[in-house]
Design a protein around this motif. Structure first.
Motif, PDB file in Angstrom:
ATOM      1  N   ASN A 130     -48.336 -46.745  20.088  1.00 17.34           N
ATOM      2  CA  ASN A 130     -48.433 -47.939  20.939  1.00 17.34           C
ATOM      3  C   ASN A 130     -49.746 -48.680  20.765  1.00 17.34           C
ATOM      4  OD1 ASN A 130     -45.922 -47.965  22.203  1.00 17.34           O
ATOM      5  ND2 ASN A 130     -46.556 -46.448  23.716  1.00 17.34           N
ATOM      6  N   THR A 152     -46.778 -59.244  30.740  1.00 19.96           N
ATOM      7  CA  THR A 152     -46.368 -57.889  30.345  1.00 19.96           C
ATOM      8  C   THR A 152     -46.195 -56.991  31.559  1.00 19.96           C
ATOM      9  OG1 THR A 152     -47.536 -58.123  28.233  1.00 19.96           O
ATOM     10  CG2 THR A 152     -46.981 -55.898  28.941  1.00 19.96           C
ATOM     11  N   GLY A 189     -42.586 -55.808  32.504  1.00 18.08           N
ATOM     12  CA  GLY A 189     -42.409 -54.377  32.372  1.00 18.08           C
ATOM     13  C   GLY A 189     -41.843 -53.756  33.646  1.00 18.08           C
ATOM     14  N   VAL A 194     -38.049 -52.144  33.877  1.00 20.86           N
ATOM     15  CA  VAL A 194     -37.793 -50.746  34.267  1.00 20.86           C
ATOM     16  C   VAL A 194     -36.856 -50.691  35.467  1.00 20.86           C
ATOM     17  CG1 VAL A 194     -38.853 -48.654  35.191  1.00 20.86           C
ATOM     18  CG2 VAL A 194     -39.945 -49.884  33.295  1.00 20.86           C
ATOM     19  N   THR A 216     -40.817 -59.266  26.529  1.00 14.60           N
ATOM     20  CA  THR A 216     -41.067 -57.925  27.062  1.00 14.60           C
ATOM     21  C   THR A 216     -39.904 -57.434  27.914  1.00 14.60           C
ATOM     22  OG1 THR A 216     -43.442 -58.415  27.094  1.00 14.60           O
ATOM     23  CG2 THR A 216     -42.690 -56.525  28.374  1.00 14.60           C
ATOM     24  N   ILE A 276     -37.610 -54.020  27.014  1.00 13.74           N
ATOM     25  CA  ILE A 276     -37.521 -52.872  27.914  1.00 13.74           C
ATOM     26  C   ILE A 276     -36.098 -52.697  28.450  1.00 13.74           C
ATOM     27  CG2 ILE A 276     -38.310 -51.957  30.137  1.00 13.74           C
ATOM     28  CD1 ILE A 276     -41.033 -53.134  29.553  1.00 13.74           C
ATOM     29  N   SER A 291     -33.775 -51.205  25.867  1.00  7.19           N
ATOM     30  CA  SER A 291     -34.225 -49.957  25.268  1.00  7.19           C
ATOM     31  C   SER A 291     -33.235 -48.830  25.549  1.00  7.19           C
ATOM     32  CB  SER A 291     -35.602 -49.584  25.798  1.00  7.19           C
ATOM     33  OG  SER A 291     -36.005 -48.327  25.319  1.00  7.19           O
ATOM     34  N   ALA A 332     -43.583 -48.101  29.048  1.00  2.88           N
ATOM     35  CA  ALA A 332     -44.011 -49.383  29.607  1.00  2.88           C
ATOM     36  C   ALA A 332     -45.470 -49.326  30.045  1.00  2.88           C
ATOM     37  CB  ALA A 332     -43.121 -49.758  30.785  1.00  2.88           C
ATOM     38  N   GLN A 333     -45.868 -48.201  30.657  1.00  5.97           N
ATOM     39  CA  GLN A 333     -47.255 -48.059  31.089  1.00  5.97           C
ATOM     40  C   GLN A 333     -48.220 -48.036  29.910  1.00  5.97           C
ATOM     41  OE1 GLN A 333     -47.074 -44.473  33.444  1.00  5.97           O
ATOM     42  NE2 GLN A 333     -46.614 -45.574  35.348  1.00  5.97           N
ATOM     43  N   ARG A 336     -47.777 -49.307  26.884  1.00  4.54           N
ATOM     44  CA  ARG A 336     -47.861 -50.611  26.247  1.00  4.54           C
ATOM     45  C   ARG A 336     -48.684 -51.588  27.084  1.00  4.54           C
ATOM     46  NH1 ARG A 336     -41.850 -51.708  23.521  1.00  4.54           N
ATOM     47  NH2 ARG A 336     -41.939 -49.916  22.101  1.00  4.54           N
TER      48      ARG A 336
END
Length: 432
Positions: free
Chosen positions: A60, A90, A94, A98, A150, A154, A157, A168-169, A171
């Protein structure tokens, strides 16, 4: 012997080197910026190999590299704007990605496909529509693009649950690190403030208009047959650069709003006022463009032009002086009433010119068509005085909004105390 192909290759290499040298000399800040980009990437490389703290990032870390390459711009304002947009977009995308992925997972395998498709469609459609807003597009267009990208990465994914949250964290953290490195390098190493560039550009544009007006009288009334080299009259053509500066000024003003306080420029410096002055300067430049047509081809016999020569020369000269003083006010950032006095002189000459025109000073001329250009020049100069007055008012307003220093305080000197041999000190009082 050297083959012809080798000679051609060397010749091309020399041409390329000379072009690069000329490009760098045109703006040395480009060379410094290239150095700063390389330095920022080296810092990322060092962090990548600092295993005790950054081992967990893994692959990453490439997001930090991409962030530096994309975010680090020539000016501080552009770098801060892109960095803030990228970090904020982001983080929001993100978190939303999620959350939408978890909701879609609760609907089963088939339901996940449907729900994910709905989330992606709605979010991408809404954010894309928001990009058409001029207010949002000016400052957050890049952030909205990153948000869509972004969120889709995610949401689509294959990872689920804690694994997706961890990715996610990581990145987000690497993007924050990359943005912070880019911002620090941009600010602490030879910073380029886009606000200062805008400040100088507006002042320079006003000065170009002033140069034309100060020299117009002599060129139109006295030098119709002047054979002086054209290179010595570049001041009569520099105003044309003002006509095409609108888009650049607007983009510079947007980026300047991201910059922190530096020098005499506050965080909330009135950048919009610069745009207002720029628009007024362009309006004046268009009037000058129409006036320059008669400068290049007077078409009016000198005996007709001489009737309005004194007043028109005074109008153009006083207008030029008013703009020159306004340009200095912006450059030196001080308040002064000097431009207003020149505007008053120009307006007084305008009233005298209007009175003269009402008396029909060309009465009895054989060819009335020869009078039209001179009358048009007089009319355009009257309109230019109105434009000059508005520019001076705009500069006065800028001086008040930006808290420019009064001219008297700027030039106040320091008086050293005078001591006698016995040590006594005399006080010197300066009366204004």
């Amino acid at each position: 012997m050297t083959s012809p192909n080798v000679k051609k290759s060397w010749a091309k290499l020399v041409i390329v080197i000379s072009m690069i040298k000329e490009f760098g000399q045109d703006d040395p800040r480009r060379v410094i910026h290239s150095f700063k980009v390389g330095l920022a990437l080296v810092l990322i490389y060092i962090l990548h190999h600092f295993r005790p703290t950054f081992y967990g990032f893994g692959d990453n870390i490439i997001w930090a590299v991409l962030t530096v390459v994309i975010v680090l711009e020539l000016s501080v304002g552009a770098t801060l704007g892109k960095g803030f947009n990228r970090m904020l977009a982001t983080g929001l995308a993100g978190g939303l990605g999620v959350a939408s992925n978890k909701i879609a997972t609760l609907c089963g395998d088939k339901g996940k496909v449907v729900m994910t498709s709905i989330f992606v469609f709605v979010i991408a459609e809404r954010v894309t529509f928001m990009r058409f807003s001029p207010q949002l597009k000016a400052r957050y267009d890049y952030g909205m693009i990153i948000f869509i990208l972004t969120f889709c990465l995610i949401s689509l994914s294959d990872e689920t649950g804690n694994e997706l949250l961890e990715i996610a964290q990581e990145r987000l953290l690497t993007i924050i690190i990359g943005s912070c490195i880019a911002i620090m390098v941009c600010i602490f190493i030879c910073p380029v403030w886009i606000g200062e560039d805008l400040h100088r550009k507006i002042a320079g544009n006003i000065e170009k208009l002033a140069d034309f007006l100060e020299g117009f009288g002599d060129e139109y009334f006295n030098n119709s047959e002047n054979t002086e080299a054209e290179n010595d009259k570049q001041f009569l053509h520099r105003y044309k650069r003002v006509l095409s500066s609108k888009s650049m000024e607007e983009s510079m003003a947007v980026l300047a709003r991201w910059e922190p306080r530096h020098g005499q420029f506050r965080f909330r410096h009135p950048w919009k006022q610069y745009l207002k002055i720029g628009n007024l300067a362009r309006l004046c430049a268009y009037k000058i463009e129409a006036l320059s047509v008669y400068l290049n081809n007077p078409k009016t016999p000198y005996e007709f032009r001489s009737i309005i020569q004194e007043l028109c020369t005074k109008i153009s000269l006083e207008s030029g002086k008013a703009l020159k003083e306004s340009s200095l006010m912006i450059k030196k950032m001080y308040k002064s009433s000097s431009p207003n006095s020149h505007v008053s002189n120009a307006k007084s000459a305008v009233e005298s010119l209007k009175s003269l025109l009402r008396t029909n000073p060309w009465e009895g001329a054989d060819n009335h068509f020869e009078i039209i250009p001179a009358a048009t020049v007089a009319s355009l100069l009257i309109d230019i005085v109105i434009c000059v007055e508005k520019i001076c008012e705009g500069v006065d307003e800028l001086a008040s909004l930006a808290n420019f220093v009064p001219y008297e305080l700027l030039h106040r000197g320091i008086v050293q105390p005078i001591s006698d041999s016995d040590g006594s000190v005399h006080v010197v009082t300066v009366a204004e």
